[in-house]
Design an enzyme around this catalytic site. Sequence first.
Site, PDB file in Angstrom:
ATOM      1  N   ARG A   1       0.089  -1.116   0.106  1.00  0.00           N
ATOM      2  CA  ARG A   1      -0.558  -0.284   0.026  1.00  0.00           C
ATOM      3  C   ARG A   1       0.728   1.504  -0.018  1.00  0.00           C
ATOM      4  O   ARG A   1       0.586   2.114   0.797  1.00  0.00           O
ATOM      5  CB  ARG A   1      -1.101   0.079   1.076  1.00  0.00           C
ATOM      6  CG  ARG A   1      -2.299  -1.197   1.302  1.00  0.00           C
ATOM      7  CD  ARG A   1      -2.761  -0.970   0.062  1.00  0.00           C
ATOM      8  NE  ARG A   1      -1.998  -1.521  -1.147  1.00  0.00           N
ATOM      9  CZ  ARG A   1      -2.713  -2.947  -1.539  1.00  0.00           C
ATOM     10  NH1 ARG A   1      -2.925  -3.866  -0.126  1.00  0.00           N
ATOM     11  NH2 ARG A   1      -1.858  -3.573  -1.850  1.00  0.00           N
TER      12      ARG A   1
ATOM     13  N   CYS B   1     -10.333  -0.733   3.118  1.00  0.00           N
ATOM     14  CA  CYS B   1      -9.867  -0.681   3.996  1.00  0.00           C
ATOM     15  C   CYS B   1      -9.224   0.214   5.312  1.00  0.00           C
ATOM     16  O   CYS B   1      -8.961   1.181   4.258  1.00  0.00           O
ATOM     17  CB  CYS B   1      -8.799  -2.072   4.270  1.00  0.00           C
ATOM     18  SG  CYS B   1      -8.897  -3.406   3.599  1.00  0.00           S
TER      19      CYS B   1
ATOM     20  N   GLU C   1      -4.764   3.182   7.091  1.00  0.00           N
ATOM     21  CA  GLU C   1      -4.838   3.190   5.341  1.00  0.00           C
ATOM     22  C   GLU C   1      -5.039   4.710   4.621  1.00  0.00           C
ATOM     23  O   GLU C   1      -4.569   5.089   3.849  1.00  0.00           O
ATOM     24  CB  GLU C   1      -5.090   2.029   4.765  1.00  0.00           C
ATOM     25  CG  GLU C   1      -5.598   1.212   3.302  1.00  0.00           C
ATOM     26  CD  GLU C   1      -5.519   0.875   2.803  1.00  0.00           C
ATOM     27  OE1 GLU C   1      -5.085  -0.390   3.443  1.00  0.00           O
ATOM     28  OE2 GLU C   1      -6.255   0.295   1.035  1.00  0.00           O
TER      29      GLU C   1
END
Length: 295
Positions: free
Chosen positions: A172, A220, A290
């Site tokens: 990520r 998420c 995130e």
Amino acid sequence: MSSKLFAGFEDVVEENVCLAPLTWYRMGGPARYLVRPQNTEQLQQIARRCLDSGTRMLVLGRGANLLVADEGVNAAVFKLDAPFWREHSHDGARLTAMAGADMQAVGRYCVRHGLAGLECMAGIPGTIGGCIRGNAGGRFGDIGNTVSRVTVMSADGEIFVRDKDDLVFSYRKSNIAATFILSAEFELEEDDPDELVRKFKEIWMFKKNSQPLNTKNAGCIFKNPEGASAGALIDQAGLKGTRIGEAEVSTKHANFIIAHPGCRAADVMALIEAIKEKVQKVHGVDLEQEVIVWR
Ligand SMILES: Cc1cc2nc3c(=O)[nH]c(=O)nc-3n(C[C@H](O)[C@H](O)[C@H](O)COP(=O)(O)OP(=O)(O)OC[C@H]3O[C@@H](n4cnc5c(N)ncnc54)[C@H](O)[C@@H]3O)c2cc1C
């Protein structure tokens, strides 16, 4: 427009525009300016005006990984959604896509043309720019695996090409720090279109069955800590179904916070803090966010 800052660009700059409809969460306040440049030259010129006047610049994709504060943002928010920014095409196994191209549209284009490598992105909403910035992906692969070149622009309007050996994609994360991602090239592999379409649908179904895709959410909320699943830690801490205001920890996937009608960004932010606190207390783990928050 009251401000002279963007004189000559009135067609593509609006003032005090609510960002909620432009985000997946459908919430959050206004942007001081919403800028929709039609091409690279306009983007360069407007960015330079922002830089000279000390106006903060932010780039909005589909807002699929974003939480905008209820008070909005005192910034020029650039949205690359003019037709120019959504183009994508291929030459052999090399795909070129502009930053504003829709990830799902590009994914479907690839599988139909027998180009393998991006079917792992099935069901991940966003633009090419947003997906590259955060190296979006999951258990089937990440976008960074196939990126061979990215063209970026710094806040002062300078354009750079970053080749594969200069790009680092990790979980990520990408090492692209420039304000604007303009376009990208992908090295794909030729394969059977029927097989790829089947794979794309299968991955999409997997996501549909395991995530609350038909709710208002931003994917998420937390990154998975090394060797653990954030969703499992939240679930084991007994937080599924926990609610603050109209924000609720999904009962389907504990790493998603879903927004019920009337939900405010402040509800989601408060729930994020409550989750962090409880997971730290129960597991001794500090969860890293995130989802990106704009305030
Ligand atoms: C239902 C759902 C499921 C999801 N599943 C996944 C998943 O499986 N895996 C995954 O990784 N993510 C997932 N996400 C999160 C999201 O899809 C990704 O993070 C996606 O990459 C966001 O892209 P975006 O264009 O919407 O970016 P935005 O949310 O608009 O922006 C994200 C960041 O990228 C920056 N950015 C956007 N465009 C540019 C640009 N052109 N230049 C520079 N910076 C830019 C923004 O400034 C911001 O910092 C999911 C989200 C939802 C709502």
